[in-house]
Design an enzyme around this catalytic site. Structure first.
Site, PDB file in Angstrom:
ATOM      1  N   ASP A 220       0.884  -1.165   0.000  1.00  0.00           N
ATOM      2  CA  ASP A 220       0.000   0.000   0.000  1.00  0.00           C
ATOM      3  C   ASP A 220       0.924   1.217   0.000  1.00  0.00           C
ATOM      4  O   ASP A 220       2.104   1.072  -0.318  1.00  0.00           O
ATOM      5  CB  ASP A 220      -0.964  -0.056   1.187  1.00  0.00           C
ATOM      6  CG  ASP A 220      -2.266   0.685   0.898  1.00  0.00           C
ATOM      7  OD1 ASP A 220      -2.214   1.680   0.141  1.00  0.00           O
ATOM      8  OD2 ASP A 220      -3.318   0.295   1.414  1.00  0.00           O
ATOM      9  N   HIS A 243       2.057   1.508  -3.182  1.00  0.00           N
ATOM     10  CA  HIS A 243       1.126   2.338  -3.953  1.00  0.00           C
ATOM     11  C   HIS A 243       1.648   3.760  -4.104  1.00  0.00           C
ATOM     12  O   HIS A 243       0.894   4.664  -4.417  1.00  0.00           O
ATOM     13  CB  HIS A 243      -0.263   2.348  -3.305  1.00  0.00           C
ATOM     14  CG  HIS A 243      -1.016   1.060  -3.467  1.00  0.00           C
ATOM     15  ND1 HIS A 243      -2.284   0.867  -2.991  1.00  0.00           N
ATOM     16  CD2 HIS A 243      -0.664  -0.104  -4.062  1.00  0.00           C
ATOM     17  CE1 HIS A 243      -2.693  -0.364  -3.275  1.00  0.00           C
ATOM     18  NE2 HIS A 243      -1.714  -0.978  -3.921  1.00  0.00           N
TER      19      HIS A 243
END
Ligand SMILES: *[C@@H]1O[C@H](CO)[C@@H](O)[C@H](O)[C@H]1NC(C)=O
Ligand SMILES: *[C@@H]1O[C@H](CO)[C@@H](O)[C@H](O)[C@H]1NC(C)=O
Ligand SMILES: *[C@@H]1O[C@H](CO)[C@@H](O)[C@H](O)[C@H]1NC(C)=O
Ligand SMILES: *[C@@H]1O[C@H](CO)[C@@H](O)[C@H](O)[C@H]1NC(C)=O
Ligand SMILES: *[C@@H]1O[C@H](CO)[C@@H](O)[C@H](O)[C@H]1NC(C)=O
Ligand SMILES: *[C@@H]1O[C@H](CO)[C@@H](O)[C@H](O)[C@H]1NC(C)=O
Ligand SMILES: *[C@@H]1O[C@H](CO)[C@@H](O)[C@H](O)[C@H]1NC(C)=O
Ligand SMILES: *[C@@H]1O[C@H](CO)[C@@H](O)[C@H](O)[C@H]1NC(C)=O
Ligand SMILES: *[C@@H]1O[C@H](CO)[C@@H](O)[C@H](O)[C@H]1NC(C)=O
Ligand SMILES: *[C@@H]1O[C@H](CO)[C@@H](O)[C@H](O)[C@H]1NC(C)=O
Ligand SMILES: *[C@@H]1O[C@H](CO)[C@@H](O)[C@H](O)[C@H]1NC(C)=O
Ligand SMILES: *[C@@H]1O[C@H](CO)[C@@H](O)[C@H](O)[C@H]1NC(C)=O
Length: 409
Positions: A220, A243
């Site tokens: 993430d 991410h």
């Protein structure tokens, strides 16, 4: 047994002059209460020593520290006791996040080369995950943050390894002047269940934060700037699987004001990631009680410099219609302004998962003072394509913009 030895064996915390060294109980028993006692005793000008292997099954809410050193050269491992932690981890007022360890006070130095192991695999593999979505949205399954620096000032955290976080690895909450360096973070799942919400850092209502010289393996955000993050520097990070370095998301809640300003991001190596340099802001909303856009505020003075991407889906990504349908965003443009954003020397190759699109700058209404210099991005399919929409002055970008197809907004 000699009397002093007998006493030592019975006293789990050894007190020298302002040094509290925690002796593990062993046998898998909970060292949490003794760790809390050590902090209580040495909370003013003391040193807490955690140089062994500790099992922790008690939430650590450590507040009021003043001029404290914490040597973590051993291992602190939270139990995989989902039934205990879900209702008992400490609840924080942002996105229902909860934490195993809330660390608070002034002038705190946490260091030592040790490891914080949160047993994430057990949480990722839990068969009944749907009873809670994120953090403490439910007391049946609330994945806590291993370390929260909260309501704190003048904190230095260095040289630690963090493994197996069930949620964000670090939360910087309502704090000022906090530096992290030489951190080694790994949220890697060894089963088919991926790690979840494994952000390296989330920063909220905090200023003067520095994160540097660290390695992050997760899936993430590598670092996320949440509402009211200001005066923050991120540099020399190696991020893998993430991410990206992300501003937002912001503007989700109508009636709320979100500010992210004065952010400098330099020398980032972003590998095998969904995004590189990302800014995500919700569109507007006709509803004064909206929880899906319509919040006000601004993103201002954010620089991404010396940013290298390798196998990244969206190397540069900026949207002001995040999670907002294109027709809604057109009718109700975002009321959270974006300006003074600079991309300097962003290089490397995308993954090709977005075709040959390497840059997306999609503003609603207009973003001002967006500049890009030294951009050299390619895709596996060849030269990059650069989407821009409503950027006030495209002449300040050193690439040629293409209008995105309506569907990509
Ligand atoms: C899973 O969650 C449901 C809903 O809360 C509950 O009824 C059920 O007992 C849980 N199952 C297990 C194995 O924990
Ligand atoms: C927080 O938890 C409440 C209650 O479960 C839920 O309605 C809400 O959507 C959650 N918010 C987030 C951001 O997860
Ligand atoms: C943190 O500060 C807020 C006020 O800003 C307060 O409400 C909260 O109780 C504090 N939390 C802790 C654990 O000290
Ligand atoms: C920030 O905190 C560090 C301790 O971590 C301290 O040495 C430094 O003086 C603080 N800076 C300011 C401006 O207070
Ligand atoms: C970082 O942590 C991993 C375990 O997750 C370990 O294998 C590696 O040696 C550590 N690296 C450094 C530089 O401490
Ligand atoms: C840039 O960051 C990398 C980590 O990705 C680090 O190895 C390197 O030393 C940094 N460069 C400088 C000049 O600090
Ligand atoms: C880096 O990320 C990739 C993609 O997520 C993953 O397959 C790989 O194991 C990661 N490397 C390390 C050392 O964790
Ligand atoms: C952010 O700061 C602004 C200005 O101080 C304030 O109005 C707003 O309520 C803050 N937002 C949050 C989420 O704390
Ligand atoms: C922009 O942000 C950087 C990084 O925090 C800061 O050093 C600089 O002073 C800011 N510029 C202005 C004009 O505030
Ligand atoms: C907002 O309020 C309206 C009625 O006033 C209601 O129908 C709607 O469900 C509310 N939406 C949210 C997200 O609370
Ligand atoms: C551009 O950034 C890369 C790292 O991303 C760095 O190695 C290189 O020196 C930078 N080039 C310039 C001209 O600043
Ligand atoms: C862009 O990067 C490629 C591959 O790294 C390199 O061969 C080329 O010289 C660079 N172009 C410019 C203008 O710097």
């Amino acid at each position: 047994m000699h009397l002093t030895h007998l006493l030592l064996a019975l006293v789990p915390v050894v007190f020298a002059v302002n040094t509290c060294k925690v002796i593990p109980i062993g046998g898998g028993q909970d060292d949490g209460p003794n760790i809390i006692d050590a902090f209580d005793t040495c909370k003013s000008g003391g040193t807490i020593v955690l140089d062994k292997y500790y099992v922790v099954n008690t939430v650590l809410v450590i507040t009021g520290l003043q001029d404290v050193s914490i040597e973590l050269s051993g291992v602190v491992q939270y139990t995989p006791n989902i039934a205990y932690w879900s209702p008992n981890s400490y609840y924080l007022e942002f996105q229902n996040a909860t934490t195993f360890w809330f660390l608070s006070g002034n002038n705190i130095h946490l260091y030592g080369g040790g490891t914080l192991d949160a047993n994430g695999q057990v949480w990722w593999d839990y068969p009944n995950k749907t009873v809670g979505t994120a953090g403490g949205s439910s007391t049946l399954f609330a994945r806590p943050v291993p370390l929260t620096v909260g309501n704190a000032s003048n904190v230095l955290i260095e040289d630690l390894t963090q493994i197996g976080s069930p949620f964000w690895n670090n939360f910087v909450y309502q704090s000022t002047n906090v530096t992290y360096r030489w951190m080694n973070i790994s949220s890697t799942s060894y089963s088919s269940n991926p790690a979840a919400n494994s952000d390296g850092w989330d920063i909220y209502r905090s200023s003067y934060i520095t994160i540097e010289d660290s390695t992050i393996h997760n899936d993430d955000d590598c670092v996320a700037f949440k509402p009211n993050t200001t005066n923050t520097v991120i540099r020399n990070l190696y991020c893998n699987g993430s991410h990206g370095i992300s501003v937002g998301s912001l503007g989700q809640y109508a009636g709320e004001t979100d500010i992210v300003a004065n952010i400098y991001v330099k020398n980032i190596s972003m590998n095998n990631a969904q995004n590189g340099a990302r800014i995500k802001v919700f569109g507007g909303s006709p509803y004064p009680n909206s929880t899906a856009g319509g919040g006000t505020g601004y993103v201002q003075n954010v620089t991404f410099e010396d940013f290298y991407v390798n196998n990244v889906d969206n190397p540069i990504y900026l949207t002001q219609c995040y999670d907002t349908a294109a027709n809604v965003c057109a009718e109700y443009p975002s009321v959270l302004n974006i300006s003074d954003i600079h991309y300097i020397n962003v290089t490397g190759m995308s993954s090709g998962n977005s075709g040959n699109v390497v840059v997306e700058l999609e503003c609603s209404p207009e973003c001002y003072d967006i500049t890009a210099t030294g951009i050299n991005l390619t895709s596996p399919d060849g030269p990059g394509v650069y989407y821009c929409e409503n950027v006030a002055n495209e002449m300040a970008l050193d690439f040629t913009c293409t209008m995105p197809p309506a569907s990509s907004l």
